[in-house]
Enzyme design. Structure first.
Site, PDB file in Angstrom:
ATOM      1  N   GLY A  19     -33.225 -94.182   3.320  1.00 14.98           N
ATOM      2  CA  GLY A  19     -33.525 -93.596   4.638  1.00 14.98           C
ATOM      3  C   GLY A  19     -32.745 -94.289   5.728  1.00 14.98           C
ATOM      4  N   ASN A  20     -33.092 -93.994   6.959  1.00 13.87           N
ATOM      5  CA  ASN A  20     -32.453 -94.699   8.068  1.00 13.87           C
ATOM      6  C   ASN A  20     -33.472 -94.925   9.181  1.00 13.87           C
ATOM      7  OD1 ASN A  20     -32.319 -92.439  10.047  1.00 13.87           O
ATOM      8  ND2 ASN A  20     -31.043 -91.532   8.451  1.00 13.87           N
ATOM      9  N   ARG A  21     -33.049 -95.567  10.247  1.00  8.64           N
ATOM     10  CA  ARG A  21     -34.009 -96.057  11.250  1.00  8.64           C
ATOM     11  C   ARG A  21     -34.305 -95.048  12.365  1.00  8.64           C
ATOM     12  NH1 ARG A  21     -31.520-101.013  13.511  1.00  8.64           N
ATOM     13  NH2 ARG A  21     -33.378-100.980  14.823  1.00  8.64           N
TER      14      ARG A  21
END
Ligand code: C5P
Length: 398
Positions: free
Chosen positions: A208-210
């Protein structure tokens, strides 16, 4: 958008009148000019002084009818109102409105107005479901009045049933929607993507990412409040998405692509604020990968399609985001050209006040005509308004 809007808030006699104090407070904070009109019944539940203190304006009550008629007559209230809200609305006031009665300040004002009227019923379930109340509601709906449906829950009698007034947040959304009908994006279909995507490794793990989704949420709220019909395509997030927009939940980049393609055909604007994962695991494991059986792991990643570059429809204004850590404008301009965008919103992710998870952003807008507008640090909502202002000029010049 509520700033300087004149809203008559009609309060009638129900226990939910106390919740309407919060509504009056929120509307006042949003800059609206609130004229509270209370019926006799309302004053049994809450004091006019409460509303006067919250709105900083005189409250119109039957008690001071002669005085208020000279100072704030029903005709002037009726004609200056941008909207009349009746909350809580008892079965009695709904019946009076349905018959066109005008025997107090509130019903007289409503009969005399051309402004939209929003009604939030609150009553015991048996009164609400009674065929006469239902017929009254249907008749008012037919005449264009808008209802915010009452909810299921604990009622004044202590019983559980349908008839509780809608929550203040829902009333705020309904109010904003009506005021937005005169907004500059009224009638426009705007598709916004927000959040990051999750690319599965196995049934429990993902890449995932932030991205928090905050910038996309701010855009969706701003577009909604300016009258657009908003579809928000949303990757996984822990934050509560905005109300009053259509939400399509997605998980992966491929889901997001399908969702965008599914709604973009008749859209006027597509704003991709989502942080789409660039790569996905080629073959996610069907069962949970057991740590005990492995010393290490190699994941084979394949490139995700570029949604924004691939999607097109004639007349669609495409807006992208570019998160950059160096050569902001040059990199943004290259992306704008590669993805055939009308506008790109570039932000420097190395600055702590802009980018992921925070409520502020500092961006530079680069458009297809070569204009570069560097905006100061502002809230994401303000950035959203600036982006939509620019979208408005791009649409009118196209
Ligand atoms: O190329 P880059 O990822 O920096 O481009 C960012 C813009 O492109 C964003 O608007 C993002 O939502 C969009 N994008 C996309 N599909 C991808 C990657 C990014 O639509 N696979």
């Amino acid at each position: 958008m509520l700033a300087n809007k004149s809203i008559v808030l009609g309060v009638t006699g129900g226990i939910a009148a106390f919740k309407v104090a919060e509504l009056a407070s929120q509307l006042t904070k949003a800059g609206a000019l609130i004229d509270v009109v209370m019926t006799r019944g309302a004053m049994e539940f809450i004091a006019p002084l409460t509303f006067q203190a919250l709105t900083h304006r005189p409250v119109v009550t039957e008690m001071f009818r002669l005085l208020t008629e000279t100072e704030i007559g029903h005709i002037s209230l009726a004609s200056r109102a941008d909207l009349i809200v009746v909350a809580p609305a008892t079965a009695n006031v709904i019946a009076k409105l349905a018959c066109g009665l005008a025997d107090d300040m509130l019903t007289t004002t409503i009969l005399a107005t051309r402004a939209p009227v929003l009604i939030a019923p609150a009553m015991e379930e048996n009164m609400l479901t009674n065929t006469v109340t239902q017929a009254n509601i249907a008749s008012l709906r037919e005449r264009g009045m808008v209802f915010v449906e009452s909810q299921f829950g604990r009622l004044a009698s202590g019983k559980i049933g349908k008839g509780r007034m809608a929550e203040v947040d829902d009333l705020m959304v309904a109010i904003r929607k009506i005021i937005a009908q005169k907004g500059d994006l009224a009638g426009m279909k705007v598709v916004i993507t927000a959040g990051g995507t999750h690319e599965p490794i196995d049934p429990v793990r993902f890449i995932g990412n932030r991205s928090s989704g905050k910038m996309g949420f701010a855009l969706a709220e701003a577009a909604r409040d300016r009258g657009a019909e908003v579809t928000l395509i949303l990757g996984p997030t822990y934050l509560q998405p905005p109300k009053g927009v259509k939400i399509v939940n997605v998980e992966t980049a491929l889901d997001m692509k399908r969702a965008v393609e599914g709604v973009v055909a008749d859209a006027h604007v597509l704003i991709m604020a989502a942080a789409v994962a660039d790569f996905r695991v080629e073959q996610p494991a069907e069962q949970k990968i057991k740590r005990e059986k492995l010393d290490g792991m190699d994941l084979h990643l394949v490139k995700n399609p570029d949604i924004l570059a691939q999607v097109s429809n004639p007349g669609l204004v495409k807006v992208g985001f570019a998160a950059e850590s160096q050569d902001l404008v040059e990199n943004a301009r290259a992306k704008l050209e590669k993805k055939h965008l009308q506008l790109i919103v570039a932000n420097n992710i190395t600055s702590p006040e802009s980018g992921f998870g925070v409520d502020t952003n500092k961006v530079t807008l680069v458009d297809a005509a070569g204009n570069v507008t560097e905006l100061p640090l502002m809230s994401k909502r303000e950035v959203a308004e600036q982006v939509l202002n620019k979208v408005g000029t791009l649409r009118s010049s196209s």
